[in-house]
Scaffold this active site. Sequence first.
Site, mmCIF file in Angstrom:
data_model
loop_
_atom_site.group_PDB
_atom_site.id
_atom_site.type_symbol
_atom_site.label_atom_id
_atom_site.label_comp_id
_atom_site.label_asym_id
_atom_site.label_seq_id
_atom_site.Cartn_x
_atom_site.Cartn_y
_atom_site.Cartn_z
ATOM 1 N N GLU A 228 2.164 108.030 56.331
ATOM 2 C CA GLU A 228 1.372 107.168 56.015
ATOM 3 C C GLU A 228 1.782 105.749 55.498
ATOM 4 O O GLU A 228 2.119 105.660 54.465
ATOM 5 C CB GLU A 228 0.076 107.555 55.176
ATOM 6 C CG GLU A 228 -1.434 106.894 55.039
ATOM 7 C CD GLU A 228 -1.125 105.599 54.213
ATOM 8 O OE1 GLU A 228 -1.061 104.454 54.765
ATOM 9 O OE2 GLU A 228 -1.622 105.709 52.880
ATOM 10 N N CYS A 262 -2.590 100.042 50.921
ATOM 11 C CA CYS A 262 -1.880 99.877 52.217
ATOM 12 C C CYS A 262 -2.908 99.182 53.276
ATOM 13 O O CYS A 262 -2.213 98.835 54.270
ATOM 14 C CB CYS A 262 -1.479 100.942 52.333
ATOM 15 S SG CYS A 262 -2.863 102.540 52.569
#
EC number: 1.2.1.82
Length: 539
Positions: A228, A262
């Site tokens: 990720e 993110c």
Amino acid sequence: MAANNLSYTIAPLEHTPLDEIAAKVDLVRKTFRSGRTKDMEFRMKQIRKLYWAIVDNTELMQDALIKDLRKCKYEAVLAEIDWCKQECIDMVNNMEKWLRDEPVPNVPLQFRAMKHRTRFEPLGVVLNIGSFNFPFQLNLPVVIGAIACGNCVVLKASESSPNCAMVLKKIFDESLDPECFTYVNGALPETQLLLEQKFDKICFTGGKAVGKIIAQKAAETLTPVLLELGGLNPAFVTKHANLKLAARRLLWQKSLNAGQVCMSHNYILVERSVLSQFLGELNNQMRTFFPQGAKNSPDLCRIVNAGHFNRLKKMLDGTNGKIVLGGSMDESTLFMEPTAVLVDDINDSMMTQEAFGPIFAMMAVDSLDQAIDIANTVDPTPLSLSAFGSKAENNKILDNVTSGGATCNDAFFHSQIPQSPLGGVGQSGMGNYHGIYSIRTFSHQRTIAEVPYWADFLFRVRYMPYQWPVMNRMKAVADSKPNFDRNGNKTKGITYFLALVLGLGSKKSKGALLRWAVLVVAAAILEAKKGVLSQLLTR
């Protein structure tokens, strides 16, 4: 035992001795081979105990987040603690159902006696290398999913949030079987040594550069990875957007956790005709969010450390754009105000580097097509995107810009519930997790067939000596016929027209059932009316 009185003092980060790391991994590997974690009740009990450890250590988790990120208690509960608790509850309530064997669909008639199915089986030992920005929310759900699937786990939390790493260690110690689930604390040497061990899956949340190193190391032993990563995430604002809400929601996206998210946008592409109005709305929302100024707000986090602060400052120092929102900062307290920079070049430092902080670029565009071209040039596979426009415009963005996830008319809401999958695509990562998606990520779907002895005559065709008459008999019974011609066009044979008639013109079963229901009701009404009319005529 509850730790909510904060009588427990969080110790400085204790690095795991290097000579203990291999032994820790060997221990959980040995436990996995014993089969202990394959018992469903054992898995559920571990997750239940983890839930109560989170509850009991809530105030300690809040204290650690304040020390590491100056994350306020409200945000700690909203974005970290309650999320982890919900993930535990959701998994425990559903994992038995999610982990049941699944029948293989569309099995031909002659093979159905074999009971083809897939079974979710644990991979083995899972390594999770976590991130600093959401130390609990990005670490514990991976652990929960891996436990639910019957794996053993090694957790390596980020040393950049050291207090949270020590609280995670405490939670592990209090709730989880140490022979099945262990932790390693430390920095680069500890991580490098961990990667020398053999795992059955490696999970990493962080930047692309480290993600590539981990992927290369995993490839040496053909170990699957869940990555990720980040990306240069775009946001789109067209002239048809609700500009006030777009400004409010996008500013929130860069204020939450001081933009150290993110999935927050790296830049906003705004239709030129509404740029001035949108900038006004952004500044209005800034005053609403922080009435005493961002620096004096008790709600705004700080940048995690001086290294990340200086990286963000360097991006601002290197831009040729104009600051149109915010801009203040204080290195001594790691404070950085949400800051927008208006640029006109996609090669500007604000457009080419991932911010991972409260700063972002803005660029005016003349059309949605131009915005789409820019987004695909800057980063063709970002982790996230936000689209603010009409329904048709949002759909056009979704159809033409790839991303790990997307939200229309809001900020990364596609990942704001623990039931939806989180994951990237291309350069922003691979694989996903959360809820039912963790089951597929942390399991191997093993295909199983059980062939009864009596069924041998059905498959005489496979045995030598081969006999064409046997092959022809089988083909006569089981051979599939194409419903398309040599040009790839679908043909409309008797089956098509029969289905159309039986479906009352509908091509889908739901539509056909609905039409039949309406027909039956209409017939009943007509029959009732006919009966009433007959009675009237006979009087």
